[in-house]
Design a protein around this motif. Structure first.
Motif, PDB file in Angstrom:
ATOM      1  N   ARG A   1      -5.796 -18.234 -27.568  1.00  0.00           N
ATOM      2  CA  ARG A   1      -5.525 -16.927 -28.192  1.00  0.00           C
ATOM      3  C   ARG A   1      -6.778 -16.403 -28.896  1.00  0.00           C
ATOM      4  N   LYS A   2      -7.489 -17.305 -29.593  1.00  0.00           N
ATOM      5  CA  LYS A   2      -8.702 -16.915 -30.310  1.00  0.00           C
ATOM      6  C   LYS A   2      -9.790 -16.446 -29.329  1.00  0.00           C
ATOM      7  N   ARG A   3      -9.897 -17.117 -28.194  1.00  0.00           N
ATOM      8  CA  ARG A   3     -10.951 -16.790 -27.225  1.00  0.00           C
ATOM      9  C   ARG A   3     -10.632 -15.549 -26.389  1.00  0.00           C
TER      10      ARG A   3
ATOM     11  N   GLY B   1      -4.591 -13.403 -37.950  1.00  0.00           N
ATOM     12  CA  GLY B   1      -4.616 -14.820 -38.293  1.00  0.00           C
ATOM     13  C   GLY B   1      -4.530 -15.729 -37.083  1.00  0.00           C
ATOM     14  N   ASN B   2      -4.629 -17.016 -37.356  1.00  0.00           N
ATOM     15  CA  ASN B   2      -4.603 -18.039 -36.316  1.00  0.00           C
ATOM     16  C   ASN B   2      -3.173 -18.570 -36.172  1.00  0.00           C
ATOM     17  N   ARG B   3      -2.327 -17.750 -35.548  1.00  0.00           N
ATOM     18  CA  ARG B   3      -0.915 -18.102 -35.390  1.00  0.00           C
ATOM     19  C   ARG B   3      -0.345 -17.353 -34.195  1.00  0.00           C
TER      20      ARG B   3
ATOM     21  N   LEU C   1      -3.489 -21.907 -29.530  1.00  0.00           N
ATOM     22  CA  LEU C   1      -4.110 -21.108 -30.582  1.00  0.00           C
ATOM     23  C   LEU C   1      -5.591 -20.874 -30.279  1.00  0.00           C
ATOM     24  N   GLU C   2      -6.243 -21.880 -29.720  1.00  0.00           N
ATOM     25  CA  GLU C   2      -7.651 -21.733 -29.354  1.00  0.00           C
ATOM     26  C   GLU C   2      -7.815 -20.710 -28.226  1.00  0.00           C
TER      27      GLU C   2
ATOM     28  N   SER D   1      -2.149 -26.514 -30.419  1.00  0.00           N
ATOM     29  CA  SER D   1      -3.463 -26.178 -30.974  1.00  0.00           C
ATOM     30  C   SER D   1      -4.363 -25.572 -29.899  1.00  0.00           C
TER      31      SER D   1
END
Length: 172
Positions: free
Chosen positions: A85-87, A131-133, A82-83, A79
């Motif tokens: 990657r988002k940032r 997406g969040n993956r 994924l965070e 998790s």
């Protein structure tokens, strides 16, 4: 240095029952070193002093980065990957599906190793998906077989599987 960093990063729970409950939950999803990690960090329960203030990480201006994670590593939870990657919106996440280690790079899995080699040699990355993956999925690093080296050594020497411990263990 490890504990100096860990113990000042956040305020750790003082209650052992909370630690126990949280670690059993983590272990159910990601067993790799869950309990080792709990014991490594246990001194943080009773550490006095101030903890650091969280910093905001914004990687929108960072260059494209290859992120690597395995999905069942308790020490570096997926998790969190994924965070990250988002940032870092130009980053790409390579996922070792079902992997249980946080050392998933350059360990003989061609899918992962070839992706890393291409990135290091040319900066090439897999295509980032929506997406969040993860952006690319590979097989995980195989779990180590603690008996493999001893068995291979015994087999090569024509030895019995009932060899004395001193023949199986090298003390340095």
């Amino acid at each position: 240095m490890y504990l100096a960093t860990q113990c000042t990063d956040v305020q750790w729970p003082k209650s052992w029952s909370k630690w126990e409950r949280d670690n059993w939950r983590t272990y159910a999803k990601a067993p790799f070193i869950t309990w080792n990690n709990a014991w490594y960090n246990a001194p943080c329960r009773n550490r006095g002093g101030q903890v650091g203030k969280p910093v905001t990480v914004n990687g929108k201006n960072a260059p494209p980065i290859l992120l690597i994670s395995e999905t069942k590593d308790a020490a570096t939870p997926y998790s969190g990957s994924l965070e990250v990657r988002k940032r870092f919106p130009r980053s790409v996440l390579l996922e070792g599906v079902g992997g249980t280690t946080h050392a998933g790079s350059l360990n003989g899995v061609a899918c992962t190793d070839d992706t890393i080699a291409a990135y290091l040699a040319t900066g090439a990355l897999p295509t980032r998906v929506h997406g969040n993956r993860s952006d690319k999925q590979c097989s995980p690093v195989p779990a180590p077989d603690p008996t493999a080296a001893a068995a291979k050594s015994l087999s090569a020497a024509g030895g019995s599987s009932r060899a004395p411990l001193r023949e199986l263990v090298s003390i340095r």
